[in-house]
Design a protein around this motif. Structure first.
Motif, PDB file in Angstrom:
ATOM      1  N   PHE A   1      39.002  44.910  36.280  1.00 53.06           N
ATOM      2  CA  PHE A   1      38.240  44.000  36.474  1.00 53.06           C
ATOM      3  C   PHE A   1      39.388  42.121  36.238  1.00 53.06           C
ATOM      4  N   ILE A   2      39.353  41.786  38.040  1.00 49.01           N
ATOM      5  CA  ILE A   2      40.080  40.958  37.703  1.00 49.01           C
ATOM      6  C   ILE A   2      39.727  39.762  37.847  1.00 49.01           C
ATOM      7  N   LYS A   3      40.427  38.603  37.675  1.00 50.22           N
ATOM      8  CA  LYS A   3      39.447  37.491  37.807  1.00 50.22           C
ATOM      9  C   LYS A   3      40.218  36.622  39.300  1.00 50.22           C
ATOM     10  N   ALA A   4      39.057  36.246  39.766  1.00 50.01           N
ATOM     11  CA  ALA A   4      39.473  35.693  40.979  1.00 50.01           C
ATOM     12  C   ALA A   4      39.333  34.293  41.269  1.00 50.01           C
ATOM     13  N   THR A   5      38.260  33.526  40.373  1.00 56.16           N
ATOM     14  CA  THR A   5      38.126  32.227  40.549  1.00 56.16           C
ATOM     15  C   THR A   5      36.746  32.270  39.830  1.00 56.16           C
ATOM     16  N   GLU A   6      36.299  31.006  39.681  1.00 55.32           N
ATOM     17  CA  GLU A   6      36.130  30.070  38.230  1.00 55.32           C
ATOM     18  C   GLU A   6      35.706  28.645  38.715  1.00 55.32           C
ATOM     19  N   GLY A   7      34.154  28.595  38.878  1.00 54.66           N
ATOM     20  CA  GLY A   7      33.340  27.022  39.037  1.00 54.66           C
ATOM     21  C   GLY A   7      33.796  26.888  41.106  1.00 54.66           C
ATOM     22  N   GLY A   8      33.979  26.252  41.860  1.00 53.76           N
ATOM     23  CA  GLY A   8      33.358  25.919  42.716  1.00 53.76           C
ATOM     24  C   GLY A   8      34.946  25.259  43.842  1.00 53.76           C
ATOM     25  N   ASP A   9      36.168  25.517  42.739  1.00 47.19           N
ATOM     26  CA  ASP A   9      37.333  25.384  43.704  1.00 47.19           C
ATOM     27  C   ASP A   9      39.046  25.618  42.771  1.00 47.19           C
ATOM     28  N   LEU A  10      37.909  26.491  41.796  1.00 51.00           N
ATOM     29  CA  LEU A  10      39.492  27.295  41.077  1.00 51.00           C
ATOM     30  C   LEU A  10      39.950  28.387  41.525  1.00 51.00           C
ATOM     31  N   LEU A  11      41.022  28.969  42.538  1.00 54.58           N
ATOM     32  CA  LEU A  11      41.763  30.416  42.504  1.00 54.58           C
ATOM     33  C   LEU A  11      42.549  31.184  41.587  1.00 54.58           C
ATOM     34  N   ASP A  12      42.575  31.890  40.611  1.00 55.84           N
ATOM     35  CA  ASP A  12      43.164  32.634  39.815  1.00 55.84           C
ATOM     36  C   ASP A  12      44.408  32.312  40.583  1.00 55.84           C
ATOM     37  N   PRO A  13      45.651  31.916  39.862  1.00 52.34           N
ATOM     38  CA  PRO A  13      47.157  32.113  40.774  1.00 52.34           C
ATOM     39  C   PRO A  13      47.118  33.589  40.806  1.00 52.34           C
ATOM     40  N   MET A  14      46.852  34.192  39.696  1.00 49.74           N
ATOM     41  CA  MET A  14      47.643  35.271  39.506  1.00 49.74           C
ATOM     42  C   MET A  14      46.362  36.935  40.462  1.00 49.74           C
ATOM     43  N   PHE A  15      45.842  36.017  41.092  1.00 50.61           N
ATOM     44  CA  PHE A  15      44.769  37.045  41.791  1.00 50.61           C
ATOM     45  C   PHE A  15      44.917  38.400  43.049  1.00 50.61           C
ATOM     46  N   ALA A  16      46.161  37.696  43.690  1.00 54.38           N
ATOM     47  CA  ALA A  16      46.761  38.548  44.976  1.00 54.38           C
ATOM     48  C   ALA A  16      47.064  39.947  44.339  1.00 54.38           C
ATOM     49  N   ASP A  17      47.997  39.330  43.631  1.00 51.69           N
ATOM     50  CA  ASP A  17      49.225  40.077  43.087  1.00 51.69           C
ATOM     51  C   ASP A  17      48.505  41.394  41.771  1.00 51.69           C
ATOM     52  N   HIS A  18      47.704  40.967  41.166  1.00 50.52           N
ATOM     53  CA  HIS A  18      46.777  41.793  40.507  1.00 50.52           C
ATOM     54  C   HIS A  18      46.179  42.891  41.340  1.00 50.52           C
ATOM     55  N   TRP A  19      45.799  42.379  42.482  1.00 52.42           N
ATOM     56  CA  TRP A  19      44.679  42.609  43.469  1.00 52.42           C
ATOM     57  C   TRP A  19      45.414  44.062  44.207  1.00 52.42           C
ATOM     58  N   ARG A  20      46.719  43.393  44.470  1.00 57.95           N
ATOM     59  CA  ARG A  20      47.336  44.612  45.173  1.00 57.95           C
ATOM     60  C   ARG A  20      48.226  45.390  44.377  1.00 57.95           C
ATOM     61  N   GLY A  21      48.494  45.001  43.057  1.00 58.23           N
ATOM     62  CA  GLY A  21      48.998  45.893  42.722  1.00 58.23           C
ATOM     63  C   GLY A  21      48.424  47.076  42.200  1.00 58.23           C
ATOM     64  N   ALA A  22      46.829  46.732  42.161  1.00 62.17           N
ATOM     65  CA  ALA A  22      45.988  47.403  41.250  1.00 62.17           C
ATOM     66  C   ALA A  22      45.411  48.667  41.852  1.00 62.17           C
ATOM     67  N   GLY A  23      45.332  48.108  43.746  1.00 60.36           N
ATOM     68  CA  GLY A  23      45.122  48.963  44.678  1.00 60.36           C
ATOM     69  C   GLY A  23      45.868  50.364  44.994  1.00 60.36           C
ATOM     70  N   ARG A  24      47.226  49.460  44.892  1.00 59.15           N
ATOM     71  CA  ARG A  24      48.755  49.980  45.648  1.00 59.15           C
ATOM     72  C   ARG A  24      48.671  51.526  44.319  1.00 59.15           C
ATOM     73  N   SER A  25      48.216  51.542  42.975  1.00 61.17           N
ATOM     74  CA  SER A  25      48.279  52.414  42.696  1.00 61.17           C
ATOM     75  C   SER A  25      47.095  53.715  42.218  1.00 61.17           C
ATOM     76  N   GLY A  26      45.892  53.377  42.590  1.00 57.53           N
ATOM     77  CA  GLY A  26      44.833  54.170  42.831  1.00 57.53           C
ATOM     78  C   GLY A  26      43.565  53.468  41.861  1.00 57.53           C
ATOM     79  N   VAL A  27      43.666  52.817  40.763  1.00 58.56           N
ATOM     80  CA  VAL A  27      43.785  52.042  40.246  1.00 58.56           C
ATOM     81  C   VAL A  27      41.773  51.421  40.891  1.00 58.56           C
ATOM     82  N   ALA A  28      40.670  52.044  39.954  1.00 51.35           N
ATOM     83  CA  ALA A  28      39.616  51.304  40.723  1.00 51.35           C
ATOM     84  C   ALA A  28      39.635  49.867  40.007  1.00 51.35           C
ATOM     85  N   ARG A  29      39.247  48.622  41.748  1.00 52.04           N
ATOM     86  CA  ARG A  29      39.179  47.859  40.911  1.00 52.04           C
ATOM     87  C   ARG A  29      37.990  46.277  41.852  1.00 52.04           C
ATOM     88  N   GLY A  30      38.071  45.909  40.726  1.00 55.07           N
ATOM     89  CA  GLY A  30      36.822  45.009  40.911  1.00 55.07           C
ATOM     90  C   GLY A  30      37.290  43.591  40.723  1.00 55.07           C
TER      91      GLY A  30
END
Length: 262
Positions: A81-110
């Motif tokens: 489970f990867i943090k994406a957002t908080e509140g109405g205007d914060l995007l976690d700066p590592m979301f895209a990196d974690h999201w891509r890495g998990a997906g490429r390695s066959g990790v079920a990601r949410g």
């Protein structure tokens, strides 16, 4: 089916020698790898231990440096489970990196959203949808509801009925967009104070680092259990939150087939 890290490494080495090049480490989505984790501050579990569950995973946010997701996957990270957002205007700066890495390695990601009690649920739901692509195969989105005593801008703690009402609004908007009922993450004090068990039709991801969830959340069913925040996982630096899925490998396969985003 559960596959050990050693067997996966042997298979990958064979492929690499045949191709004369090292392939990226990836395990088929849904194939369960055995947890090869440790804990910097392990708890002495009096009842059923986390290690008695077959399917383990992690949750990550900006606090975690880039992971070697391939190493994490073969060592038992079956979901993340990867943090994406908080509140109405914060995007976690590592979301895209974690999201891509998990997906490429066959990790079920949410992806999960950290709720902010000083912004409307509608605004927060729109922000999440704006930043989290509807990706086939992803896990249902997660609403993280807990008190945040460290927030410098919001100390509001609404009454329990308002908390549940706003949660339902957020959940309905996300379900309409992603086609799956979101999962709700919470903590023992928040769950009790706000009577979160009254959220009908909800699957829970529950935090409990010093007791089995059956002790902290009496009579509540759960799908995921966050059992430590001081875990150590191959492929990652420093402490990590580690979680388990409530069922067997076969149950995990069936759950994925039923609950993945289409």
């Amino acid at each position: 089916m559960t596959v050990s890290p050693l067997r996966i490494l042997v298979l990958l080495t064979t492929v690499a020698l045949a191709a004369c090049a090292a392939p990226p480490v990836s395990v088929p989505l849904g194939m369960v790898t055995t947890a090869n984790f440790s804990d910097r501050k392990p708890h002495d579990w009096a009842r059923r231990t986390p290690q008695s569950y077959a399917v383990h995973g992690i949750d990550v946010a900006r606090f975690q440096r880039p992971l070697d997701w391939g190493q994490a996957r073969i060592n038992g990270v079956n979901f993340a489970f990867i943090k994406a957002t908080e509140g109405g205007d914060l995007l976690d700066p590592m979301f895209a990196d974690h999201w891509r890495g998990a997906g490429r390695s066959g990790v079920a990601r949410g992806a999960y959203h950290f709720y902010y009690f000083c912004t409307t649920p509608q605004t927060q739901a729109r922000w999440f949808i704006q930043n989290v692509p509807k990706t086939p195969g992803m896990l249902p989105p997660v609403l993280d509801m807990e008190w945040n005593p460290f927030s410098p801008t919001c100390t509001l703690r609404p009454p329990a009925n308002i908390v549940r009402r706003n949660a339902q609004i957020f959940l309905r908007i996300l379900k309409a967009h992603y086609g799956q009922q979101p999962i709700v993450y919470t903590t023992p004090d928040f769950y009790e104070k706000n009577q979160m068990g009254r959220l009908g039709g909800t699957e829970f991801w529950l935090r409990s680092t010093a007791a089995h969830p059956s002790e902290k959340y009496p009579n509540e069913r759960w799908t995921f259990w966050q059992y430590t925040s001081t875990g150590r996982v191959p492929g990652a630096l420093g402490d990590l939150d580690i979680n388990v899925y409530a069922g067997s490998p076969a149950s995990w396969e069936n759950w994925l087939a039923r609950r993945q985003i289409r």
